[in-house]
Motif scaffolding. Sequence first.
Motif, short mmCIF file in Angstrom:
data_model
loop_
_atom_site.label_atom_id
_atom_site.label_comp_id
_atom_site.label_asym_id
_atom_site.label_seq_id
_atom_site.Cartn_x
_atom_site.Cartn_y
_atom_site.Cartn_z
N THR A 153 0.82 -1.20 0.00
CA THR A 153 0.00 0.00 0.00
C THR A 153 0.86 1.26 0.00
O THR A 153 1.78 1.40 0.80
N ALA A 154 0.51 2.19 -0.91
CA ALA A 154 1.22 3.47 -1.00
C ALA A 154 0.75 4.41 0.11
O ALA A 154 -0.38 4.30 0.60
N THR A 155 1.61 5.33 0.51
CA THR A 155 1.28 6.28 1.58
C THR A 155 1.37 7.74 1.16
O THR A 155 0.90 8.61 1.88
N GLU A 156 1.95 8.03 0.00
CA GLU A 156 2.16 9.41 -0.39
C GLU A 156 0.88 10.06 -0.91
O GLU A 156 -0.02 9.39 -1.41
N ALA A 157 0.80 11.37 -0.77
CA ALA A 157 -0.37 12.13 -1.22
C ALA A 157 -0.64 11.87 -2.69
O ALA A 157 0.29 11.80 -3.50
N GLY A 158 -1.90 11.73 -3.02
CA GLY A 158 -2.30 11.44 -4.39
C GLY A 158 -2.32 9.98 -4.74
O GLY A 158 -2.92 9.57 -5.72
N LYS A 159 -1.67 9.15 -3.91
CA LYS A 159 -1.65 7.70 -4.13
C LYS A 159 -1.95 6.93 -2.84
O LYS A 159 -2.00 5.70 -2.85
N ALA A 160 -2.15 7.63 -1.74
CA ALA A 160 -2.32 6.97 -0.44
C ALA A 160 -3.46 5.96 -0.50
O ALA A 160 -4.54 6.23 -1.02
N GLY A 161 -3.18 4.78 0.02
CA GLY A 161 -4.18 3.73 0.08
C GLY A 161 -4.23 2.85 -1.15
O GLY A 161 -4.86 1.78 -1.11
N THR A 162 -3.59 3.25 -2.23
CA THR A 162 -3.61 2.42 -3.44
C THR A 162 -2.59 1.29 -3.32
O THR A 162 -1.54 1.44 -2.70
N ALA A 163 -2.93 0.16 -3.94
CA ALA A 163 -2.05 -1.01 -3.85
C ALA A 163 -2.15 -1.86 -5.11
O ALA A 163 -1.98 -3.08 -5.07
N GLY A 164 -2.44 -1.22 -6.22
CA GLY A 164 -2.53 -1.97 -7.46
C GLY A 164 -3.85 -2.72 -7.59
O GLY A 164 -4.81 -2.46 -6.87
N ASP A 165 -3.88 -3.67 -8.50
CA ASP A 165 -5.10 -4.41 -8.80
C ASP A 165 -5.58 -5.23 -7.61
O ASP A 165 -4.78 -5.66 -6.76
N ARG A 166 -6.89 -5.47 -7.58
CA ARG A 166 -7.48 -6.38 -6.60
C ARG A 166 -7.32 -7.80 -7.14
O ARG A 166 -7.82 -8.13 -8.20
N VAL A 167 -6.59 -8.63 -6.41
CA VAL A 167 -6.27 -9.98 -6.91
C VAL A 167 -7.03 -11.08 -6.18
O VAL A 167 -7.08 -12.21 -6.63
N GLY A 168 -7.61 -10.76 -5.03
CA GLY A 168 -8.40 -11.74 -4.27
C GLY A 168 -9.29 -11.03 -3.28
O GLY A 168 -9.06 -9.86 -2.96
N CYS A 169 -10.32 -11.73 -2.81
CA CYS A 169 -11.27 -11.11 -1.89
C CYS A 169 -11.90 -12.19 -1.01
O CYS A 169 -12.19 -13.29 -1.48
#
Length: 199
Positions: free
Chosen positions: A176-192
């Motif tokens: 998971t990214a933490t920088e502004a503009g990308k915070a919370g993003t972690a690429g594609d959803r691969v499982g749930c």
Amino acid sequence: MLSTRLLLLPVAAAAVLLAGCGSSPAAPSSPSSSASSSSSSAVDVTGTFGTQGVALTYDPELVPEGATARVTGETTDATSTITLAVTGLLPNRTYGAHAHQKACGPAAADSGPHFQHAADPVTPSVDPAFANPANEVWLDFTTDASGAGSVTATQAEWAFTPDRAAQSVVVHEKATATEAGKAGTAGDRVGCVTVDFAP
């Protein structure tokens, strides 16, 4: 192939986000050794990743069919603690993972956005003031040489409620990214994994 059952777990005393890996996932305490109170509730969901059921894979290369996930959690009046333990994923690899608002569905986007205690008025939420592990539930983990890993996140400042609770844990392709503009993003959803955290 999969099972869902209730289990009482101990509540952590302080907010902590611990990621780890080992030869086998961490196992929560058994019901016989757990303390409980009338103001706490717990969940314990185990699933085998596939194309239907409680655990779904959207990328069989990163989350192979037959890999497993166990999600356990306890909510009290003031805290929520969630543990994710996996087996059968790619070895020595870091995955992102978060609690999401909706249950898993056939499409990766069906689980909706991250669950946030204080909701960001802007969507998608990429502002570190909202997209952070204190306001959301981040469960990033790194697998060991056998593809197993586990992580626990505890929210000591807030708890799920009957009308505001996460409904799934989504595994993402990268940390998971933490920088502004990308915070919370972690690429594609691969499982749930569908998990109803409502107490």
